[in-house]
Each structure stands twice: as C-alpha cells, then as structure tokens.
Design an enzyme around this catalytic site. Structure first.
Site, mmCIF file in Angstrom:
data_model
loop_
_atom_site.group_PDB
_atom_site.id
_atom_site.type_symbol
_atom_site.label_atom_id
_atom_site.label_comp_id
_atom_site.label_asym_id
_atom_site.label_seq_id
_atom_site.Cartn_x
_atom_site.Cartn_y
_atom_site.Cartn_z
ATOM 1 N N LYS A 135 86.841 3.810 45.142
ATOM 2 C CA LYS A 135 85.704 3.224 44.101
ATOM 3 C C LYS A 135 84.620 4.121 44.212
ATOM 4 C CE LYS A 135 82.489 0.096 45.746
ATOM 5 N NZ LYS A 135 81.392 0.421 45.966
ATOM 6 N N ASN A 136 84.348 4.554 45.336
ATOM 7 C CA ASN A 136 83.017 5.428 45.679
ATOM 8 C C ASN A 136 83.153 6.848 45.201
ATOM 9 O OD1 ASN A 136 81.797 2.989 46.322
ATOM 10 N ND2 ASN A 136 81.727 3.565 48.518
ATOM 11 N N ARG A 140 74.065 -0.725 41.477
ATOM 12 C CA ARG A 140 73.028 0.383 41.416
ATOM 13 C C ARG A 140 73.645 1.637 41.550
ATOM 14 N NH1 ARG A 140 72.368 2.496 45.552
ATOM 15 N NH2 ARG A 140 69.952 2.688 45.595
ATOM 16 N N CYS A 186 69.203 -4.582 46.893
ATOM 17 C CA CYS A 186 70.500 -5.497 46.719
ATOM 18 C C CYS A 186 70.568 -6.207 47.970
ATOM 19 C CB CYS A 186 71.711 -4.521 46.366
ATOM 20 S SG CYS A 186 72.287 -3.705 47.981
ATOM 21 N N ARG A 188 67.297 -0.151 49.405
ATOM 22 C CA ARG A 188 68.116 0.879 48.829
ATOM 23 C C ARG A 188 67.415 1.975 47.987
ATOM 24 N NH1 ARG A 188 74.138 -1.140 47.977
ATOM 25 N NH2 ARG A 188 74.539 1.383 48.398
ATOM 26 N N PRO A 189 66.215 2.617 48.363
ATOM 27 C CA PRO A 189 65.269 3.492 47.334
ATOM 28 C C PRO A 189 65.966 4.733 46.807
ATOM 29 C CG PRO A 189 64.974 3.691 49.589
ATOM 30 C CD PRO A 189 65.735 2.705 49.589
ATOM 31 N N ILE A 190 65.509 5.198 45.777
ATOM 32 C CA ILE A 190 66.109 6.531 45.330
ATOM 33 C C ILE A 190 65.078 7.650 45.446
ATOM 34 C CG2 ILE A 190 67.777 5.275 43.786
ATOM 35 C CD1 ILE A 190 65.795 5.854 41.449
ATOM 36 N N ASP A 191 64.070 7.455 46.277
ATOM 37 C CA ASP A 191 63.093 8.625 46.536
ATOM 38 C C ASP A 191 63.911 10.174 46.607
ATOM 39 O OD1 ASP A 191 63.754 7.211 48.905
ATOM 40 O OD2 ASP A 191 62.658 9.020 49.608
ATOM 41 N N GLN A 192 65.129 10.089 47.287
ATOM 42 C CA GLN A 192 65.714 11.346 47.415
ATOM 43 C C GLN A 192 66.427 11.923 46.315
ATOM 44 O OE1 GLN A 192 65.366 13.277 50.640
ATOM 45 N NE2 GLN A 192 63.810 11.586 50.970
ATOM 46 N N ASP A 241 80.670 0.943 55.764
ATOM 47 C CA ASP A 241 81.580 0.010 54.957
ATOM 48 C C ASP A 241 82.543 -0.508 55.760
ATOM 49 O OD1 ASP A 241 80.947 2.226 51.909
ATOM 50 O OD2 ASP A 241 79.473 0.823 53.035
ATOM 51 N N ILE A 263 72.536 2.466 59.066
ATOM 52 C CA ILE A 263 72.573 2.763 57.582
ATOM 53 C C ILE A 263 71.631 2.032 56.870
ATOM 54 C CG2 ILE A 263 73.852 3.562 55.722
ATOM 55 C CD1 ILE A 263 74.083 5.493 57.938
ATOM 56 N N ARG A 275 83.971 -6.580 43.327
ATOM 57 C CA ARG A 275 83.355 -5.337 42.869
ATOM 58 C C ARG A 275 84.118 -4.212 43.524
ATOM 59 N NH1 ARG A 275 77.178 -5.322 43.582
ATOM 60 N NH2 ARG A 275 77.727 -3.313 42.860
HETATM 61 C C1 EPZ Z 1 76.958 4.977 49.183
HETATM 62 O O1 EPZ Z 1 75.777 4.165 48.525
HETATM 63 C C2 EPZ Z 1 78.034 4.161 48.774
HETATM 64 N N1 EPZ Z 1 78.071 3.620 47.517
HETATM 65 C C3 EPZ Z 1 77.848 2.904 49.773
HETATM 66 O O2 EPZ Z 1 78.958 2.078 49.665
HETATM 67 C C4 EPZ Z 1 77.832 3.244 51.256
HETATM 68 O O3 EPZ Z 1 77.533 2.015 52.108
HETATM 69 C C5 EPZ Z 1 76.759 4.297 51.246
HETATM 70 O O4 EPZ Z 1 76.966 5.406 50.311
HETATM 71 C C6 EPZ Z 1 76.618 4.934 52.736
HETATM 72 O O5 EPZ Z 1 77.853 5.395 53.121
HETATM 73 C C7 EPZ Z 1 78.528 4.528 46.547
HETATM 74 O O6 EPZ Z 1 79.035 5.683 46.927
HETATM 75 C C8 EPZ Z 1 78.757 4.067 45.167
HETATM 76 P P1 EPZ Z 1 72.820 6.021 50.585
HETATM 77 P P2 EPZ Z 1 74.326 5.108 48.373
HETATM 78 O O7 EPZ Z 1 72.191 6.527 49.663
HETATM 79 O O8 EPZ Z 1 74.639 6.451 48.178
HETATM 80 C C9 EPZ Z 1 68.385 5.364 52.206
HETATM 81 C C10 EPZ Z 1 80.232 -0.022 49.268
HETATM 82 O O9 EPZ Z 1 80.429 -1.153 50.028
HETATM 83 N N2 EPZ Z 1 68.201 6.175 51.110
HETATM 84 O O10 EPZ Z 1 73.961 7.039 51.331
HETATM 85 O O11 EPZ Z 1 73.507 4.098 47.857
HETATM 86 C C11 EPZ Z 1 69.269 4.074 52.064
HETATM 87 O O12 EPZ Z 1 68.240 3.176 51.890
HETATM 88 C C12 EPZ Z 1 78.779 0.545 49.149
HETATM 89 O O13 EPZ Z 1 81.171 0.424 48.844
HETATM 90 C C13 EPZ Z 1 66.845 6.460 51.006
HETATM 91 O O14 EPZ Z 1 65.791 6.097 51.818
HETATM 92 O O15 EPZ Z 1 73.951 5.070 50.023
HETATM 93 C C14 EPZ Z 1 70.124 3.935 53.078
HETATM 94 O O16 EPZ Z 1 69.232 3.440 54.290
HETATM 95 C C15 EPZ Z 1 77.663 -0.205 49.525
HETATM 96 N N3 EPZ Z 1 66.172 7.162 49.984
HETATM 97 C C16 EPZ Z 1 70.587 5.189 53.676
HETATM 98 O O17 EPZ Z 1 69.762 6.063 52.992
HETATM 99 C C17 EPZ Z 1 67.216 7.516 49.101
HETATM 100 O O18 EPZ Z 1 66.774 8.340 47.911
HETATM 101 C C18 EPZ Z 1 71.887 5.528 53.107
HETATM 102 O O19 EPZ Z 1 71.976 5.363 51.578
HETATM 103 C C19 EPZ Z 1 68.730 7.213 49.125
HETATM 104 C C20 EPZ Z 1 69.008 6.500 50.015
#
Ligand code: EPZ
Length: 420
Positions: free
Chosen positions: A22-23, A95, A119, A124-128, A307, A329, A399
C-alpha cells in the site's frame, strides 16, 4: 458498517501470498502525474486507500482506473487538461493524498491541496513537506485549509529534514526530479517504499541516487516518460501474517516477501521463540510452545516499524512475562490497548510506553477498530481468544489489507465478514 467475526483457537497452517505494498502504491500512483501519457502498474493491492488515490487523480482529470479484467492492474493516463487540485473531502479521508503536491508543482507549476488535518493516530503535520518544496523555490500559501504552492520553475537546492518523514521524503523527491539543477536531500526516510518510488522515477527518466539511505541526490531533468511497473510486496502485511501464525500456535509459509525488508520484525519474532525460516521465496513462521515476552521500541526504518507495533502488542498480550512497548513515531498509537484489554489482556499505558503483562489466555468479546493497524491487532487477538470476537468498524481494516479475512480463512481460521 461491516464486522469481522472470529471463533478463536484454530492454529493456522498452510501458505498465503502477500499483496502489493500500500505505502509504495500510493506515492507511485501519484508519480504518474510527472509524465504525459499512460503509466501501467501491476500488483496494485485492491484497497480502499488505493481507490481513494485513483479518485483523487480522476478528480484532477486523469484517466485513473483499476483494470476490470486483471484485478491487480491499474492504469493512470495523464493526457488532457489537468486541474492541479486535491479537494478536502478526499484528502481528509486519506492524508497520503498529500503526495500529489510535489508532482503537481513540478509538472504544472502550481498545486492546491487540502491540508490533510490530523488522524486517529496523531496530528501528522506536513511542515517538512512544505519546507522541502520552499527550498526548491516553491511559493507556499496556506488559505482556507488549503496549501497553495506555485513555482514557474523549481530549482535544485539542499533540503535537510528536521524530522525523518516517509511521505515528506517522497513528496520532495518527486518535486526535485523536474527541478533545474541538483538537489541534495539529507536526513531522508530510508523505507523500502521510498527506494521503490525512486526506482520507478528513474525508470521514467529521472536521475536519483541514494534512495534507501539518508542522503538522496537528484539531478533535475527536462521531462519524464510514462512507466510500466510491478509494485513490491507489502512488508507490513507480511509481518501481520507472520504474527497470525505465531499467535495461533500455527505454522505458516508467507509467500512473496522481500526478507530483508522484514529484518527487524523477524528478529523480534525470533526473540519471542518463533522459528522463522526462508523458504520458496517467502518466510515460514513456526510458533513456539512458549511465547517469551520481549521489549519493542518503534523507530524509523530499518528499525522496528511503528506499523507493526499493534500486531506485536497482541502477541505479547499472551506471552510469558512482561513486555515494554515504546511508540516513538506517533503520539497516539495505543488506541488498540483498551480494546485488547476488553479481550482479557493486561496492558497499561504510561505516556509513549505500554506495559504488557502476558496473560494465560484471552476471551472473545465485541471490540471496535479505531485505525488500520489496530484493526489487524484485534483480529490477531481474536484468533487466539476463547470463543467469539466481533471486530466492528472494519472499514479501517479495508484501507490497508486486501481481504485479510479470506487469507486467514484459507489458513484454517474460523473467521467471516458480516455485512452490517
Ligand atoms: C508513512 O506515513 C506511512 N504511510 C505510515 O503508514 C507510517 O506509519 C509512517 O510513514 C511511518 O513509517 C504512507 O507511507 C502512505 P511520517 P507518513 O511523515 O509519511 C512527523 C499505515 O499504517 N512529521 O514518516 O505520514 C509525524 O507527525 C500508515 O500504513 C512531522 O512532524 O509518516 C510523525 O510523528 C500509518 N512533520 C513522524 O514525523 C512532517 O512534515 C513520522 O511521520 C511530516 C511528519
């Protein structure tokens, strides 16, 4: 809303095949936006989230469909006029739709994508993601809950992520492939799905090096071509099926996996006493007589994956001893705990840590799924629990798992889906 009904106590035996990841599928489908023409993808899992991504692409004007004949084949045609926008009603259901941002800005010079919002498992911000796009010269405005990003021509730059982010790395990588000049991205996510996306982009004509490590270098190119690609197997589904064998006291061959993508999970399962062996392009899990309690700390890849945390917690709930599970995480990924406790588990939460005291057995009860991996955890516990367990709100499960109850039934589980 459907529910899954399980009668516990059957040890699982036989073999089962893992679906596409999926990912990996989600960002790869979005990457079709970077080229003119039709890209074809195989081994695309039939999941609600994949359906949402195809809908997001259709909303923009792409021809994005799953093939009616060949179940696991999807085509994305980017031919006519594209409206580079992703609406709130779709992004709020998934998201990960935010990964269209990078390709849209890079290809069409602008994007209007709803902020994903939080969620169940965290803010789950997207600032990065936005920091990275800005470093490549995009102008970012946040208005009415939307990200508006514009850039006549992105320019290569240096991006150093403050936080390791999987989709953040993917979004910026997809923007950089069409930027003018070189981009160096540091502190990148190293997940296999990031590497798989880079492989697809390079097949389309991109010039990416270092994907799968924390430093990725990209030489921008003028344009990309459509691609044909088969998605790699889902390491989280594979891990979930290995735990199903372990928790049920069974012996199962999980086929079509990339073993090295599961190193941290396999190592942990071996620590609990499972016998895991490579066999016929898969991994075989033989459950132990005595399940030992082990401690688990989730970290970014190649560490133990967040996960798989809920699934291992279900297993530890019936182990001998006490297991300490730290979730590093996401800030709210313990919603399966009260539901597991309803089945007789003995788990207490202290901040980011859960203390799991192994119990002799679980007893079936009605429980409620709260998020994708929590639903898998409850089904796994139901396989072990005495009597009947009803898991409601399984739209969460759908999902990210392709007909999991059918796969488990094929291994001897007494499990069925009941239409609400
Ligand atoms: C991906 O989510 C996966 N989803 C998630 O899988 C997985 O749990 C996660 O990576 C961690 O491995 C997909 O790939 C579609 P992150 P993602 O950005 O990219 C923080 C599942 O069950 N963060 O790596 O959204 C964030 O809040 C799903 O299949 C910021 O602070 O996760 C989190 O604490 C759930 N700012 C940490 O980083 C940002 O701009 C990791 O998030 C982005 C993230």
């Amino acid at each position: 809303m459907d529910k899954i009904v399980i009668k516990g106590g059957q040890a699982l035996h036989g073999e089962v095949q893992v679906s596409g990841a999926k990912n990996a599928a989600l960002p790869i489908l979005a990457s079709a936006l970077l080229a003119d023409g039709t890209s074809t993808y195989r081994n695309v899992p039939d999941l609600a989230d994949v359906g949402t991504m195809l809908k997001v692409l259709r909303t923009m004007g792409c021809d994005a469909e799953r093939d009616t004949e060949t179940q696991d084949l999807c085509r994305v045609g980017v031919n006519g006029h594209i409206t580079p926008e992703a609406p709130y009603d779709l992004v709020k259901t998934m998201r990960a739709s935010v990964v269209v941002l990078g390709p849209l800005v890079a290809r069409f010079g602008r994007a209007r994508v709803s902020m994903p919002g939080g969620c169940a498992i965290g803010a789950r911000p997207i600032d990065q993601h936005l920091k990275g796009l800005k470093a490549l010269g995009a102008e970012i405005h946040l208005t009415e809950g939307y990200v508006e990003a514009t850039a006549r021509q992105l320019k290569g730059g240096t991006v150093n992520f403050d936080v390791i982010t999987v989709t953040g790395t993917e979004n910026v990588m997809m923007a950089a492939v069409l930027a003018k000049g070189r981009t160096v991205m540091e502190n990148c996510a190293r997940e296999p799905e990031v590497e798989e996306l880079a492989k697809v982009l390079n097949k389309m004509g991109a010039r990416i090096e270092g994907a799968g490590t924390s430093v990725i270098t990209i030489e921008g190119v003028d344009g990309l071509k459509p691609v044909e690609h088969a998605i790699l197997p889902d390491r989280i589904e594979a891990g979930t099926l290995l735990v199903a064998a372990a928790i049920s006291g069974g012996n199962v061959l999980v086929k079509r996996v990339v073993p090295e993508h599961l190193d941290a999970v396999v190592e942990k399962l071996r620590e609990t006493g499972c016998t895991i062996t490579a066999e016929a392009g898969g991994l075989r899990c033989q459950a132990p007589q005595r399940l030992e309690a082990v401690n688990i700390t989730t970290t970014e890849y190649p560490g133990f994956p967040t996960d798989m945390q809920a699934q291992l917690m279900a297993l530890m709930s019936v182990s001998q001893g006490t297991s300490v599970i730290s979730e590093n995480i996401f800030e709210n990924r313990f919603m399966h705990v009260p539901e597991l406790d309803r089945l007789g588990a003995d788990i207490s939460i202290q901040g980011h840590t859960a203390v799991v005291k192994g119990v002799k057995g679980l007893s079936g009860a009605p429980v409620m799924a709260t998020d994708l991996r929590a639903s898998a955890s409850l089904i796994l516990a139901g396989l072990r629990a005495e009597g009947r367990t009803d898991v409601s709100r399984v739209y969460h499960l759908d999902r990210g798992y392709e007909r999991l109850e059918r796969k488990l039934r094929g291994l001897g589980a007494d499990i069925r889906r009941e239409k609400a």
